[in-house]
Design a protein around this motif. Structure first.
Motif, PDB file in Angstrom:
ATOM      1  N   ARG A 119       0.832  -1.212   0.000  1.00 20.09           N
ATOM      2  CA  ARG A 119       0.000   0.000   0.000  1.00 20.09           C
ATOM      3  C   ARG A 119       0.861   1.255   0.000  1.00 20.09           C
ATOM      4  O   ARG A 119       0.509   2.250  -0.645  1.00 20.09           O
ATOM      5  CB  ARG A 119      -0.925  -0.011   1.212  1.00 20.09           C
ATOM      6  N   TYR A 120       1.980   1.216   0.723  1.00 17.26           N
ATOM      7  CA  TYR A 120       2.903   2.354   0.680  1.00 17.26           C
ATOM      8  C   TYR A 120       3.397   2.581  -0.743  1.00 17.26           C
ATOM      9  O   TYR A 120       3.418   3.715  -1.242  1.00 17.26           O
ATOM     10  CB  TYR A 120       4.101   2.105   1.600  1.00 17.26           C
ATOM     11  N   VAL A 121       3.803   1.501  -1.404  1.00 18.45           N
ATOM     12  CA  VAL A 121       4.322   1.612  -2.765  1.00 18.45           C
ATOM     13  C   VAL A 121       3.242   2.127  -3.709  1.00 18.45           C
ATOM     14  O   VAL A 121       3.494   2.980  -4.564  1.00 18.45           O
ATOM     15  CB  VAL A 121       4.866   0.249  -3.248  1.00 18.45           C
ATOM     16  N   GLU A 122       2.028   1.621  -3.551  1.00 14.64           N
ATOM     17  CA  GLU A 122       0.922   2.086  -4.398  1.00 14.64           C
ATOM     18  C   GLU A 122       0.644   3.566  -4.168  1.00 14.64           C
ATOM     19  O   GLU A 122       0.364   4.304  -5.111  1.00 14.64           O
ATOM     20  CB  GLU A 122      -0.334   1.262  -4.104  1.00 14.64           C
TER      21      GLU A 122
ATOM     22  N   ASP B 172       1.485  11.654   6.479  1.00  9.66           N
ATOM     23  CA  ASP B 172       0.027  11.788   6.636  1.00  9.66           C
ATOM     24  C   ASP B 172      -0.694  11.040   5.523  1.00  9.66           C
ATOM     25  O   ASP B 172      -1.700  10.357   5.761  1.00  9.66           O
ATOM     26  CB  ASP B 172      -0.366  13.269   6.618  1.00  9.66           C
ATOM     27  N   GLU B 173      -0.167  11.165   4.309  1.00  7.52           N
ATOM     28  CA  GLU B 173      -0.771  10.485   3.162  1.00  7.52           C
ATOM     29  C   GLU B 173      -0.622   8.976   3.290  1.00  7.52           C
ATOM     30  O   GLU B 173      -1.561   8.212   3.013  1.00  7.52           O
ATOM     31  CB  GLU B 173      -0.105  10.990   1.878  1.00  7.52           C
ATOM     32  N   LEU B 174       0.555   8.523   3.705  1.00  7.63           N
ATOM     33  CA  LEU B 174       0.766   7.088   3.895  1.00  7.63           C
ATOM     34  C   LEU B 174      -0.109   6.539   5.015  1.00  7.63           C
ATOM     35  O   LEU B 174      -0.613   5.411   4.923  1.00  7.63           O
ATOM     36  CB  LEU B 174       2.246   6.824   4.206  1.00  7.63           C
ATOM     37  N   ALA B 175      -0.289   7.334   6.064  1.00  4.09           N
ATOM     38  CA  ALA B 175      -1.122   6.892   7.189  1.00  4.09           C
ATOM     39  C   ALA B 175      -2.568   6.697   6.751  1.00  4.09           C
ATOM     40  O   ALA B 175      -3.230   5.729   7.158  1.00  4.09           O
ATOM     41  CB  ALA B 175      -1.026   7.898   8.332  1.00  4.09           C
ATOM     42  N   ARG B 176      -3.061   7.609   5.923  1.00  4.91           N
ATOM     43  CA  ARG B 176      -4.431   7.455   5.428  1.00  4.91           C
ATOM     44  C   ARG B 176      -4.557   6.209   4.545  1.00  4.91           C
ATOM     45  O   ARG B 176      -5.596   5.552   4.528  1.00  4.91           O
ATOM     46  CB  ARG B 176      -4.850   8.696   4.647  1.00  4.91           C
ATOM     47  N   ALA B 177      -3.493   5.890   3.812  1.00  5.54           N
ATOM     48  CA  ALA B 177      -3.542   4.756   2.891  1.00  5.54           C
ATOM     49  C   ALA B 177      -3.669   3.429   3.634  1.00  5.54           C
ATOM     50  O   ALA B 177      -4.290   2.481   3.126  1.00  5.54           O
ATOM     51  CB  ALA B 177      -2.292   4.738   2.011  1.00  5.54           C
TER      52      ALA B 177
ATOM     53  N   VAL C  68       3.071   4.748  11.467  1.00  5.23           N
ATOM     54  CA  VAL C  68       3.599   4.611  10.112  1.00  5.23           C
ATOM     55  C   VAL C  68       5.070   5.015  10.073  1.00  5.23           C
ATOM     56  O   VAL C  68       5.880   4.381   9.386  1.00  5.23           O
ATOM     57  CB  VAL C  68       2.769   5.440   9.115  1.00  5.23           C
ATOM     58  N   VAL C  69       5.445   6.064  10.807  1.00  9.83           N
ATOM     59  CA  VAL C  69       6.851   6.485  10.840  1.00  9.83           C
ATOM     60  C   VAL C  69       7.718   5.355  11.372  1.00  9.83           C
ATOM     61  O   VAL C  69       8.768   5.025  10.798  1.00  9.83           O
ATOM     62  CB  VAL C  69       7.027   7.754  11.703  1.00  9.83           C
ATOM     63  N   ARG C  70       7.289   4.729  12.473  1.00 12.91           N
ATOM     64  CA  ARG C  70       8.058   3.609  13.038  1.00 12.91           C
ATOM     65  C   ARG C  70       8.082   2.427  12.076  1.00 12.91           C
ATOM     66  O   ARG C  70       9.108   1.751  11.908  1.00 12.91           O
ATOM     67  CB  ARG C  70       7.467   3.190  14.384  1.00 12.91           C
ATOM     68  N   ASP C  71       6.937   2.184  11.443  1.00 10.08           N
ATOM     69  CA  ASP C  71       6.832   1.070  10.505  1.00 10.08           C
ATOM     70  C   ASP C  71       7.775   1.261   9.320  1.00 10.08           C
ATOM     71  O   ASP C  71       8.527   0.343   8.945  1.00 10.08           O
ATOM     72  CB  ASP C  71       5.384   0.974  10.015  1.00 10.08           C
TER      73      ASP C  71
END
Length: 408
Positions: free
Chosen positions: A170-173, A184-189, A197-200
Motif C-alpha cells: 500500500r505504501y508503494v501504491e 500523513d498520506e501514507l497513514a491514510r492509505a 507509520v513512521v516507526r513502521d
C-alpha cells in the motif's frame, strides 16, 4: 527637497483605485489608471513612468535578497518538494518483501497446530487428577502446552509478516512513482496513525525494503532516493542561511531605527518602513512564481535603499509621510491580493488576467519608487557635475588638457 515629491499629491487617488479593485475583485485597467495618475501628477522628467513592463533589476542591476533560495522552491510550501514533481526512474525498493507467502504458510500451519496441541494439552490435564498418573500428566501437559504456544507464536508471526507485506504494497501504491510522500498520506492509505507509520517505515528502511530511502528531520515525509534527499538537504541549508541572513537584516534594521541622529518621527518611519519590507518578503516566500518573485525582490531592494538613504539623510524623513501613508499600504494590498489569488487551487482565466494586471502594476510602482530614490541624489549629482566643470576649466587654463599634453 519638497519639489521631488509631487507624486505624493495623488497618493489618495491611487490608494482609492487599489482599494476599489481589491473590494470589487476587478483589477482590469488598474495598472493603466495608476500609470496615468502618476504621469499626470507631474509632467517633468522626474515622475514620468515608463510604459514598459520594467527591468529585471533595480538601479544597481542586482536582484534583491527576497529571491534567495527561490530556485530550490519555497520553505513555506516545502522547498525540496519540487524534487518529486519531475520524471524519475523507478523508485529503489524491493519487488517483494518477506511475509507475502511465508506469512500465509506460517498462519496456515501455526494456528491449527496451536489449536490441536492445545486440545491435547487440555485433554492431558485429566491425568493430573488420576492416582499414579500425576507425573505423566505433568509431562504431557508441559510438552503439548509448549507445542501449542509454539504453534501460536508461529501463527502470530506469520500474521505480522503478512500485515507488514500488505502495508508495504500500500505504501508503494500510494507513492505512485513519486520521489517522496508525506507520512500523513501514507497513514491514510493504511488506516494507521502517523507515528505508527513512521516507526513502521523506519523499520522497513532498516530491513532494506526501501533501498535508498530517508526520513526528513521533522518526520513528516518519506524520500525514496539519495538524489531527492540531497535536494532536501540543500534546501534545508539554503533555508538556514536565508534565516540567518534575515536575522542579520532584522538586527541591522533595528540598529538603524535607533540612530541617534534621527528624531522620533524619523525612527517611526524607519520602523514602519522595514516592517513593510519584511511583510513583502514573507509574501514573496509564500508565492512560488519566479516572475513575481523577481518583481517583489526588486521592490524590496528599492524600498530598502530608500530607507537606507533616509538614515543617511535624516532630513528626508519629513518628506516621506505620504509615501508611508499611501504608497506602502497600497503596495501591500496588491501583494496580498496576488498571494490570495495564487493560493487558489484552480487558476481560471479571470484569476490569470488579474494576476498579470497586478504584476504589471508592480512594474509601474517599481518604476515610480526607483525614480523617487533617484531624486534623492539629484542635488548631489548637480554638485558633482558642477565640480567636474570647474575642474575641466581649471585644467584647460593650466594647459593640462589631453590636447595640450599631446603637443608637449
Amino acid at each position: 527637497m519638497s519639489r521631488y515629491f509631487n507624486i505624493f499629491d495623488v497618493g489618495q487617488e491611487i490608494l482609492d483605485s487599489v482599494q476599489n479593485a481589491v473590494n470589487s475583485g476587478d483589477f482590469s485597467g488598474l495598472n493603466r489608471d495608476i500609470r496615468n495618475t502618476i504621469n499626470g501628477a507631474n509632467g517633468s522628467r522626474h515622475w514620468t513612468v515608463d510604459t514598459g513592463q520594467g527591468r529585471s533589476a533595480g538601479p544597481s542591476g542586482r536582484q534583491g535578497s527576497g529571491s534567495s533560495g527561490k530556485s530550490a522552491g519555497r520553505s513555506a510550501r516545502g522547498e525540496w518538494h519540487n524534487a518529486g514533481t519531475v520524471s524519475q526512474p523507478p523508485a529503489p525498493y524491493v519487488a517483494s518483501v518477506p511475509g507475502r507467502v511465508s506469512g500465509i504458510v506460517m498462519e496456515a500451519v501455526g494456528f491449527p497446530l496451536a489449536a490441536v496441541f492445545g486440545i491435547v494439552a487440555m485433554g492431558s490435564a485429566g491425568f493430573l487428577f488420576t492416582p499414579g498418573l500425576l507425573l505423566a500428566g505433568e509431562i504431557l501437559v508441559s510438552v503439548f502446552g509448549a507445542l501449542s504456544l509454539t504453534g501460536l507464536g508461529v501463527g502470530i508471526k506469520g500474521f505480522s509478516l503478512r500485515g507488514r507485506a500488505r502495508r508495504f504494497r500500500r505504501y508503494v501504491e500510494q507513492l505512485k512513482g513519486r520521489g517522496y510522500c508525506s507520512f500523513d498520506e501514507l497513514a491514510r492509505a493504511v488506516g494507521k496513525k502517523k507515528d505508527y507509520v513512521v516507526r513502521d517505515v523506519r523499520g522497513m528502511i532498516n530491513r532494506r525494503f526501501f533501498l535508498e530511502a530517508h526520513i526528513d528531520e521533522q518526520q513528516t515525509c518519506l524520500m525514496l532516493t539519495d538524489e531527492v534527499y540531497g535536494q532536501y538537504r540543500q534546501a534545508q541549508e539554503s533555508m538556514r542561511r536565508r534565516q540567518e541572513q534575515e536575522e542579520n537584516v532584522r538586527k541591522e534594521q533595528e540598529r538603524r531605527e535607533a540612530n541617534p541622529d534621527l528624531n522620533a518621527e524619523g525612527r517611526k518611519i524607519l520602523k514602519e518602513g522595514y516592517a513593510y519590507i519584511r511583510h513583502i518578503h514573507q509574501c514573496n516566500d509564500e508565492i512560488p512564481g519566479e516572475e513575481i518573485s523577481r518583481k517583489l525582490s526588486r521592490l524590496e531592494m528599492i524600498m530598502t535603499r530608500i530607507f537606507d538613504q533616509v538614515e543617511k539623510q535624516p532630513e528626508l524623513a519629513e518628506d516621506l509621510h505620504k509615501f508611508m501613508h499611501y504608497y506602502l499600504p497600497t503596495t501591500a494590498k496588491l501583494v496580498e491580493a496576488y498571494r490570495e489569488l495564487d493560493a487558489q487551487p484552480v487558476e481560471g482565466e479571470n484569476i490569470k488576467k488579474t494576476k498579470q494586471e497586478i504584476e504589471d502594476t508592480l512594474d509601474t510602482i517599481n518604476e515610480a519608487f526607483e525614480k523617487l530614490l533617484d531624486s534623492f541624489f539629484e542635488d548631489k549629482a548637480w554638485d558633482i557635475s558642477s565640480d567636474i566643470n570647474v575642474m575641466k576649466t581649471m585644467l584647460k587654463q593650466e594647459g593640462l588638457t589631453g590636447r595640450d599634453f599631446a603637443k608637449e
